[in-house]
Design a protein around this motif. Structure first.
Motif, mmCIF file in Angstrom:
data_model
loop_
_atom_site.group_PDB
_atom_site.id
_atom_site.type_symbol
_atom_site.label_atom_id
_atom_site.label_comp_id
_atom_site.label_asym_id
_atom_site.label_seq_id
_atom_site.Cartn_x
_atom_site.Cartn_y
_atom_site.Cartn_z
ATOM 1 N N GLY A 65 -25.290 59.321 99.388
ATOM 2 C CA GLY A 65 -25.015 59.758 100.749
ATOM 3 C C GLY A 65 -24.782 61.256 100.823
ATOM 4 O O GLY A 65 -24.653 61.933 99.811
ATOM 5 N N ILE A 66 -24.709 61.729 102.048
ATOM 6 C CA ILE A 66 -24.490 63.157 102.286
ATOM 7 C C ILE A 66 -23.010 63.467 102.057
ATOM 8 O O ILE A 66 -22.146 62.816 102.641
ATOM 9 C CB ILE A 66 -24.895 63.529 103.725
ATOM 10 N N PRO A 67 -22.702 64.431 101.204
ATOM 11 C CA PRO A 67 -21.284 64.782 100.979
ATOM 12 C C PRO A 67 -20.696 65.464 102.211
ATOM 13 O O PRO A 67 -21.394 66.142 102.958
ATOM 14 C CB PRO A 67 -21.343 65.745 99.787
ATOM 15 N N GLY A 68 -19.408 65.263 102.408
ATOM 16 C CA GLY A 68 -18.729 65.888 103.540
ATOM 17 C C GLY A 68 -18.617 67.393 103.360
ATOM 18 O O GLY A 68 -18.585 67.894 102.235
ATOM 19 N N PRO A 69 -18.545 68.125 104.464
ATOM 20 C CA PRO A 69 -18.467 69.591 104.391
ATOM 21 C C PRO A 69 -17.270 70.097 103.584
ATOM 22 O O PRO A 69 -17.385 71.096 102.874
ATOM 23 C CB PRO A 69 -18.351 70.027 105.856
#
Length: 78
Positions: A65-69
């Motif tokens: 998944g896309i990592p959080g900012p």
């Protein structure tokens, strides 16, 4: 200089992840090396079964998944 590898087949999530890393480095004013790895054998060699994966200086720091900012910014500081 930090070295990042984004592991994945080139899907949209992989592209977004690479863009997040590049933007975080720019915002932090640090120079990084960013490589996109699409070879499945190499990806599996890191033990990543779910993409996108992120390798920082040879160590897997994220997968699936896309990592959080905030997490991406932490990689720049660490």
């Amino acid at each position: 200089m930090k070295t990042f590898k984004v592991l994945g087949g080139g899907c949209r999530n992989c592209e977004v992840t690479a863009d997040l890393i590049a933007q975080a480095a720019k915002d932090a004013g640090i120079e990084i090396q960013l490589e996109k790895v699409t070879d499945m054998a190499e990806i599996l060699g890191y033990g990543v079964m779910s993409t996108p994966g992120v390798v920082l200086d040879g160590k897997v720091v994220h997968a699936g998944g896309i990592p959080g900012p905030d997490r991406v910014r932490d990689w720049m500081r660490g």
